[in-house]
Design a protein around this motif. Structure first.
Motif, short mmCIF file in Angstrom:
data_model
loop_
_atom_site.label_atom_id
_atom_site.label_comp_id
_atom_site.label_asym_id
_atom_site.label_seq_id
_atom_site.Cartn_x
_atom_site.Cartn_y
_atom_site.Cartn_z
N UNK A 247 16.90 -10.64 17.05
CA UNK A 247 15.93 -11.66 16.65
C UNK A 247 16.67 -12.85 16.05
N UNK A 248 16.39 -14.01 16.61
CA UNK A 248 17.06 -15.23 16.20
C UNK A 248 16.07 -16.17 15.51
N UNK A 249 16.51 -16.77 14.45
CA UNK A 249 15.75 -17.80 13.76
C UNK A 249 16.17 -19.16 14.30
N UNK A 250 15.22 -20.06 14.39
CA UNK A 250 15.49 -21.42 14.87
C UNK A 250 14.71 -22.40 14.01
N UNK A 251 15.34 -23.53 13.70
CA UNK A 251 14.61 -24.57 13.00
C UNK A 251 14.80 -25.91 13.70
N UNK A 252 13.78 -26.71 13.67
CA UNK A 252 13.85 -28.11 14.09
C UNK A 252 13.62 -28.93 12.83
N UNK A 253 14.60 -29.70 12.48
CA UNK A 253 14.55 -30.38 11.20
C UNK A 253 15.14 -31.77 11.30
N UNK A 254 14.84 -32.59 10.31
CA UNK A 254 15.49 -33.88 10.14
C UNK A 254 16.58 -33.69 9.10
N UNK B 43 20.40 -18.34 7.69
CA UNK B 43 20.87 -16.99 7.41
C UNK B 43 19.69 -16.04 7.53
N UNK B 44 19.82 -15.11 8.47
CA UNK B 44 18.75 -14.14 8.71
C UNK B 44 19.08 -12.84 7.99
N UNK B 45 18.04 -12.12 7.64
CA UNK B 45 18.22 -10.81 7.02
C UNK B 45 17.01 -9.95 7.30
N UNK C 11 11.63 -9.53 8.63
CA UNK C 11 12.87 -10.29 8.70
C UNK C 11 12.65 -11.64 8.04
N UNK C 12 13.72 -12.14 7.46
CA UNK C 12 13.66 -13.41 6.74
C UNK C 12 14.74 -14.34 7.26
N UNK C 13 14.50 -15.62 7.11
CA UNK C 13 15.47 -16.63 7.52
C UNK C 13 15.44 -17.76 6.53
N UNK C 14 16.57 -18.05 5.93
CA UNK C 14 16.67 -19.12 4.94
C UNK C 14 17.57 -20.23 5.46
N UNK C 15 17.08 -21.45 5.35
CA UNK C 15 17.85 -22.61 5.78
C UNK C 15 18.50 -23.28 4.58
N UNK C 16 19.69 -23.79 4.80
CA UNK C 16 20.38 -24.51 3.74
C UNK C 16 21.20 -25.64 4.35
N UNK D 73 12.36 -21.23 3.86
CA UNK D 73 12.47 -19.86 4.34
C UNK D 73 11.26 -19.50 5.19
N UNK D 74 11.53 -18.75 6.25
CA UNK D 74 10.46 -18.25 7.09
C UNK D 74 10.60 -16.74 7.19
N UNK D 75 9.45 -16.08 7.27
CA UNK D 75 9.40 -14.63 7.34
C UNK D 75 8.67 -14.21 8.60
N UNK D 76 9.03 -13.05 9.09
CA UNK D 76 8.30 -12.45 10.21
C UNK D 76 7.99 -11.01 9.83
#
Length: 123
Positions: free
Chosen positions: A93-100, A5-7, A20-25, A77-80
């Motif tokens: 602006x799109x957030x992307x994550x690579x996760x297990x 979720x970006x904001x 901008x912020x991006x939170x993963x859940x 969460x990641x911020x820019x």
């Protein structure tokens, strides 16, 4: 299932700043990288900045010295932080994550994109 979720996008005048912020859940075991990409009208999506938690950052040449990526591993969460914005920074602006991630009691690698947030810089 993993969601991003970006904001924080919006409209700003040239020379201004936005964060901008991006939170993963979701069923995340470990986030390996999080990053920001952008896509301007009529152009291909391009890398802006990426972050490995506890590791390296990487920036596009066009934003070096103006943008700063940071993150909080515990909050997933990641911020820019974007400073000295110019009209050429206008994009979604799109957030992307690579996760297990956990799926049916097993771990698997996953790449997840957010829905995007609009950043518009007026001249």
């Amino acid at each position: 299932q993993v969601q991003l979720v970006e904001s924080g996008g919006g409209l700003v005048q040239a020379g201004g700043s936005l964060r901008v912020s991006c939170a993963a859940s979701g069923s995340i075991f470990r986030i390996n990288t999080m990053g920001w990409y952008r896509q301007a009208p009529g152009k291909q999506r391009e890398l802006v900045a990426t972050l490995k938690f506890g590791g390296d950052t990487n920036y596009a040449d066009s934003v070096k010295g103006r943008f700063t990526i940071s993150g909080d591993d515990a909050k997933k969460t990641v911020y820019l932080q974007m400073n000295s914005l110019n009209p050429e920074d206008t994009a979604v602006y799109y957030c992307k994550t690579e996760a297990d991630v956990w799926e049916r009691l097993r771990l698997r690698p996953a790449v997840v994109w957010g829905q995007g947030t609009q950043v518009t810089v007026s001249s």
